[in-house]
Design an enzyme around this catalytic site. Structure first.
Site, PDB file in Angstrom:
ATOM      1  CG  HIS A   1      -1.799   1.176   1.368  1.00  0.00           C
ATOM      2  ND1 HIS A   1      -3.112   1.180   0.938  1.00  0.00           N
ATOM      3  CD2 HIS A   1      -1.576   2.422   1.860  1.00  0.00           C
ATOM      4  CE1 HIS A   1      -3.647   2.378   1.174  1.00  0.00           C
ATOM      5  NE2 HIS A   1      -2.730   3.151   1.730  1.00  0.00           N
ATOM      6  CD  GLU A   2       1.545   3.630   3.733  1.00  0.00           C
ATOM      7  OE1 GLU A   2       1.768   4.724   3.158  1.00  0.00           O
ATOM      8  OE2 GLU A   2       0.485   3.406   4.364  1.00  0.00           O
TER       9      GLU A   2
ATOM     10  CG  HIS B   1       0.252   6.225  -0.478  1.00  0.00           C
ATOM     11  ND1 HIS B   1      -0.767   7.001  -0.996  1.00  0.00           N
ATOM     12  CD2 HIS B   1      -0.287   5.534   0.552  1.00  0.00           C
ATOM     13  CE1 HIS B   1      -1.879   6.770  -0.291  1.00  0.00           C
ATOM     14  NE2 HIS B   1      -1.617   5.882   0.635  1.00  0.00           N
TER      15      HIS B   1
ATOM     16  CD  GLU C   1      -5.324   5.944   0.794  1.00  0.00           C
ATOM     17  OE1 GLU C   1      -5.672   4.757   0.677  1.00  0.00           O
ATOM     18  OE2 GLU C   1      -4.323   6.288   1.447  1.00  0.00           O
TER      19      GLU C   1
HETATM   20 CO    CO Z   1      -2.900   5.231   2.187  1.00  0.00          CO
END
Ligand code: CO
Length: 499
Positions: free
Chosen positions: A261-262, A265, A293
Site C-alpha cells: 500500500h505505502e 503511494h 489513495e
Molecule cells: Co494510504
C-alpha cells in the site's frame, strides 16, 4: 518563460524547501526519535510551520498571481501552476501565523499522546487532545470560510469541491452495494485464514517487505523502509520518498499489504514530473488525497490481492517464509488474503467491508462537527456505529475509536478520501484493462512494470496539472462513477465465494 512565473517558482521553492525539512523532522518523530524529545520536537516543528507559513503568505506571491492571472500567452502548464498556487495562497493567507504554530504544536503533542493512549487502551488520556484538535479545526474552518459549515470546509481541503452532502450521496450508493455483496458472501461457505496465528518474526517480515518493494519497482536509491505505529509515506524531497510499515508477529499479511500500500503511494510521488521547469513546486505535487489513495489501494488490492499477482509471486513468498509457511499453498493463501468478514480494524479490513469502516468515520465526524456528538461520548458512539454498519462491537477503544492516527493529527475530513480512492482506482483499472487487455497475464508473468508505466504516463507524471475531476475525465473518458468499483467487487468475489 514569463519572468513573473520564474519569480513565483523561486518563492514557491523556498516554501517547498521548508516543508521538506519539516517532513524530515516529522518522519524522525514517528520512527526513531526518543520519547522524551517530544516537547522539543513539537517546538521545532511549530517553528518550521511558522516559517513555511511566512513563506506561503509573502504578499509578493499575491501580486504576482494577480498580474499573471490577466497575462496573455501563457502555456497550459503555466496556467495550471497559477491555479494551484492561487488555491494554496488564498488558504494560507486566511490563517494567522499564531494559529498555525499553535495548531502544529497541539497536533504534535496530540499525536504522541494518542500513540501512548492507544497502547494503554486509555481514551481518557486522549480525550482532551481530541477536543483540542476538534476545536482547532472549527477555528481553522472559520478562518478559511466562515460562511460554510466547518465540515464542508475541511472536506474540501482533502477532496477539492466536495461537501458533506456530495460525499453522503456517493456513500449511500456505495453502502447499498457493499451491504448487498456482503450479504451474498455470507450465504456461502466461509474461508478460514491460513495465515492467522502463524508466528513470523519481524526480520523475516522485513525481508518480505523489501522483496515486494522490489517487485513493485520501488526505487531503493530514492527512499527507504522503516517501522512506525501507523504505516505512512512521506516525501522529504523529489528523490527521497520514504515509507513505513509495522510487523505483527502473529499476522504477517499486515506488514506485507501495508508495505505494498505505502509503496503505491511512494510510486505516485516518485513518478510526478509534469515539467522540469516546475520541479520542487506545487505543480509537482500530488493532486489530492483520494487520487493518492487510488494508487495505493490499486497496488494493494487490485494488483496485490489478485490471483495473477500470486501466481507469479507465491513461490518467492513461500521461500521467504520458510518453515513458518508450512501448509500455505497458492490456493489457500489467495483465498485467505481475500477473505471477507466484518472486522474491527480499518487498515486490515477486506475490500468489501472497508468502505463501511470509512462510512462509520465519516458519519461520526459529521456528528462531531454539527455538534450532535460530544467528544467524551465518542467511544460509545463508535461502538453503536460499528454495530449498525458492520454488526460487531469493539471490546475496547484500542480496537475502536483509538485505532487510527488521523484525529490526533487533526485530519478531520480525510477518511472519505480512502473510499473515494477505491472508486477512482477501480475506474482507472477498468480503463487500463481496456487499453492493455492482457494486463493480467503480464502480471502473472512477472511484468508489474506495465502497470506502473501506465499509471505513470496517465496519472503520476501530471502532478497537479489537472483537478481530480479533470484527471478522471481525461484518463477514463467519463466522470467518477461508483459502479466501476461495484462491478470489480462483484466479478472478483463471485469467483472466490461462488455466488
Ligand atoms: Co494510504
Amino acid at each position: 518563460m514569463h519572468e513573473k512565473i520564474a519569480r513565483l517558482i523561486e518563492l514557491d521553492r523556498a516554501h517547498t524547501l521548508v516543508a521538506h525539512i519539516g517532513a524530515i523532522l516529522g518522519w524522525d518523530q514517528e520512527t526513531y526519535m526518543p520519547s522524551k524529545a517530544i516537547e522539543e520536537r513539537a517546538e521545532q516543528l511549530a517553528f518550521l510551520e511558522g516559517l513555511a507559513h511566512q513563506k506561503a503568505v509573502n504578499p509578493e506571491i499575491g501580486e504576482l498571481l494577480t498580474a499573471l492571472e490577466s497575462a496573455e500567452g501563457l502555456s497550459d502548464d503555466e496556467r495550471a501552476y497559477i491555479r494551484v498556487v492561487r488555491r494554496d495562497y488564498d488558504r494560507e493567507t486566511k490563517l494567522p501565523e499564531s494559529f498555525v504554530t499553535e495548531y502544529a504544536k497541539a497536533a504534535s503533542i496530540a499525536q504522541s499522546t494518542w500513540a501512548e493512549a492507544k497502547q494503554n487502551d486509555d481514551f481518557n488520556a486522549f480525550q482532551p487532545h481530541l477536543a483540542t484538535m476538534v476545536e482547532l479545526n472549527r477555528r481553522r474552518a472559520a478562518y478559511l470560510n466562515p460562511d460554510l459549515p466547518a465540515y464542508d470546509v475541511l472536506l474540501d481541503l482533502f477532496e477539492p469541491g466536495s461537501t458533506q452532502k456530495s460525499i453522503a450521496s456517493v456513500f449511500s450508493t456505495m453502502r447499498r452495494y457493499l451491504v448487498d455483496i456482503l450479504g451474498e458472501i455470507r450465504k456461502r461457505p466461509q474461508i478460514d485464514d491460513i495465515c492467522e496465528g502463524r508466528r513470523v518474526d519481524a526480520d523475516t517480515q522485513a525481508r518480505i517487505s523489501e522483496y515486494f518493494m522490489g517487485v513493485l519497482h520501488y526505487e531503493r536509491d530514492r527512499g527507504r523502509l522503516d517501522i512506525s505505529a501507523h504505516p505512512f509515506t512521506t516525501t522529504l524531497g523529489g528523490n527521497d520518498v520514504r515509507i513505513t510499515t509495522r510487523y505483527l508477529e502473529d499476522y504477517f499479511p499486515t506488514s506485507l499489504f501495508s508495505t505494498i500500500h505505502e509503496s503505491g503511494h511512494a510510486l505516485y510521488e516518485m513518478g510526478i514530473d509534469p515539467n522540469p521547469a516546475f520541479r520542487a513546486t506545487k505543480l509537482s505535487e500530488a493532486i489530492c488525497m483520494s487520487i493518492h489513495e487510488s494508487q495505493s489501494r490499486l497496488w494493494e488490492n487490485i494488483v496485490g490481492r489478485s490471483r495473477a499477482f500470486w501466481e507469479r509471486n507465491f513461490t518467492a513468498l513461500s521461500a521467504l517464509l520458510g518453515k513458518a509457511g508450512q501448509g500455505i499453498d497458492l490456493e489457500n493463501f489467495f483465498k485467505s488474503v481475500n477473505r471477507v468478514r466484518p472486522s474491527l480494524i480499518r487498515t486490515e479490513a477486506d475490500e468489501v467491508t472497508y468502505g463501511l469502516h470509512v462510512i462509520a468515520r465519516f458519519e461520526l465526524e459529521s456528528a462531531l462537527f454539527d455538534g450532535s456528538l460530544k467528544v467524551e461520548n465518542m467511544p460509545t458512539a463508535w461502538r453503536e456505529k460499528y454495530k449498525e454498519l458492520l454488526g460487531i462491537e469493539p471490546p475496547n477503544d484500542r480496537q475502536g475509536c483509538l485505532q487510527d492516527v488521523h484525529w490526533s493529527m487533526g485530519a478531520f475530513g480525510y477518511f472519505p478520501s480512502y473510499a473515494l480512492g477505491n472508486l477512482y482506482g477501480a475506474q482507472f483499472w477498468a480503463t487500463l484493462k481496456r487499453e492493455v487487455p492482457d494486463i493480467e497475464s503480464r502480471i502473472a508473468g512477472g511484468d508489474t512494470l506495465s502497470v506502473l508505466n501506465w499509471l505513470r504516463a496517465n496519472i503520476h507524471t501530471h502532478g497537479s496539472r489537472y483537478t481530480p475531476s479533470e484527471l478522471v475525465e481525461k484518463v477514463t473518458g467519463e466522470p467518477l462513477d461508483a459502479r466501476y468499483f461495484e462491478r470489480y467487487l462483484r466479478e472478483k468475489y463471485a469467483k472466490i465465494y461462488g455466488f
